[in-house]
Write a protein that holds these residues in place. Sequence first.
Motif, PDB file in Angstrom:
ATOM      1  N   THR A  83       0.835  -1.187   0.000  1.00  0.00           N
ATOM      2  CA  THR A  83       0.000   0.000   0.000  1.00  0.00           C
ATOM      3  C   THR A  83       0.876   1.246   0.000  1.00  0.00           C
ATOM      4  O   THR A  83       2.076   1.177   0.244  1.00  0.00           O
ATOM      5  N   GLU A 143      -3.507   4.124  -0.342  1.00  0.00           N
ATOM      6  CA  GLU A 143      -3.819   4.784   0.917  1.00  0.00           C
ATOM      7  C   GLU A 143      -4.338   6.165   0.522  1.00  0.00           C
ATOM      8  O   GLU A 143      -3.570   7.016   0.082  1.00  0.00           O
ATOM      9  N   LYS A 182     -15.186   4.567   1.870  1.00  0.00           N
ATOM     10  CA  LYS A 182     -15.598   3.640   2.931  1.00  0.00           C
ATOM     11  C   LYS A 182     -15.471   2.190   2.480  1.00  0.00           C
ATOM     12  O   LYS A 182     -14.993   1.335   3.226  1.00  0.00           O
ATOM     13  N   GLY A 242     -11.802   1.339   2.193  1.00  0.00           N
ATOM     14  CA  GLY A 242     -11.271   1.176   3.550  1.00  0.00           C
ATOM     15  C   GLY A 242     -11.630  -0.177   4.140  1.00  0.00           C
ATOM     16  O   GLY A 242     -10.800  -0.838   4.776  1.00  0.00           O
ATOM     17  N   GLU A 243     -12.866  -0.618   3.921  1.00  0.00           N
ATOM     18  CA  GLU A 243     -13.282  -1.933   4.410  1.00  0.00           C
ATOM     19  C   GLU A 243     -12.492  -3.046   3.730  1.00  0.00           C
ATOM     20  O   GLU A 243     -12.023  -3.987   4.376  1.00  0.00           O
ATOM     21  N   ASN A 258      -9.501  -2.820   2.319  1.00  0.00           N
ATOM     22  CA  ASN A 258      -8.123  -2.774   2.812  1.00  0.00           C
ATOM     23  C   ASN A 258      -8.018  -3.396   4.207  1.00  0.00           C
ATOM     24  O   ASN A 258      -7.124  -4.206   4.467  1.00  0.00           O
ATOM     25  N   ARG A 259      -8.922  -3.029   5.103  1.00  0.00           N
ATOM     26  CA  ARG A 259      -8.892  -3.572   6.465  1.00  0.00           C
ATOM     27  C   ARG A 259      -8.980  -5.094   6.432  1.00  0.00           C
ATOM     28  O   ARG A 259      -8.211  -5.786   7.103  1.00  0.00           O
ATOM     29  N   ARG A 260      -9.880  -5.609   5.624  1.00  0.00           N
ATOM     30  CA  ARG A 260     -10.094  -7.058   5.578  1.00  0.00           C
ATOM     31  C   ARG A 260      -8.917  -7.795   4.940  1.00  0.00           C
ATOM     32  O   ARG A 260      -8.535  -8.878   5.406  1.00  0.00           O
ATOM     33  N   PHE A 269      -5.777  -6.659   4.832  1.00  0.00           N
ATOM     34  CA  PHE A 269      -4.621  -6.502   5.728  1.00  0.00           C
ATOM     35  C   PHE A 269      -4.707  -7.520   6.858  1.00  0.00           C
ATOM     36  O   PHE A 269      -3.702  -8.090   7.272  1.00  0.00           O
ATOM     37  N   GLU A 270      -5.905  -7.752   7.349  1.00  0.00           N
ATOM     38  CA  GLU A 270      -6.127  -8.677   8.456  1.00  0.00           C
ATOM     39  C   GLU A 270      -5.700 -10.096   8.099  1.00  0.00           C
ATOM     40  O   GLU A 270      -5.081 -10.788   8.918  1.00  0.00           O
ATOM     41  N   GLU A 281       4.010  -0.880   3.505  1.00  0.00           N
ATOM     42  CA  GLU A 281       3.651   0.444   3.020  1.00  0.00           C
ATOM     43  C   GLU A 281       4.874   1.051   2.347  1.00  0.00           C
ATOM     44  O   GLU A 281       5.974   1.026   2.911  1.00  0.00           O
ATOM     45  N   LYS A 326       3.446  -5.661   8.724  1.00  0.00           N
ATOM     46  CA  LYS A 326       3.079  -7.002   9.171  1.00  0.00           C
ATOM     47  C   LYS A 326       3.908  -7.999   8.373  1.00  0.00           C
ATOM     48  O   LYS A 326       4.052  -7.842   7.159  1.00  0.00           O
TER      49      LYS A 326
END
Length: 173
Positions: free
Chosen positions: A6, A124, A141, A144-145, A147-149, A151-152, A159, A169
């Motif tokens: 990212t 980003e 939004k 963002g969701e 990316n969050r999922r 990344f998890e 980055e 990570k």
Amino acid sequence: MLTVVTGGSGSGKSELAENIAVKFTGKKYYIAAMQPFGEEALKRIERHRKMRAEKGFETIEKYTDIDELTFTRKDLVLLECVSNLCANEMFSGRMDKNIAADKIISGIEKINKMVSQLIVVTNEIFSDGILYEKETIEYMKVLGEINRRIFECADNVIESVYGIPYILKGNLT
């Protein structure tokens, strides 16, 4: 293995992702999600396609529905980029915008299970502090969701900041 790269616009994230991928000795596929709008974009895409071929990538232009693609366990796939894919899915008019995140995540998960390595590039875009129109905020939004999922569940998240990789990570090896 899932690696996510990212960074902001012009951060060097694409080059970083490609540099990680070229170390791979098997078949390399590059899923390009940027839709060409106009002659300038077509020229840019053709230039990038040639550059990727020199690095050993076979390019697949796929603007939506990445879940339709098939690969083998020996392959590496680089997906460039989730931001374009998200916009394409949300604004194609073919589906409810609210299911775009689930559809993209499902496609990424499917590809990740098929291949030896999946490298996903995303943007980003959340730090500029600018107020946007409603549709753009909705897009942000959803991205963002996504990316969050990803990344998890990723093994590695990196980055790129001005071409410098920061491991958030996992690791680069």
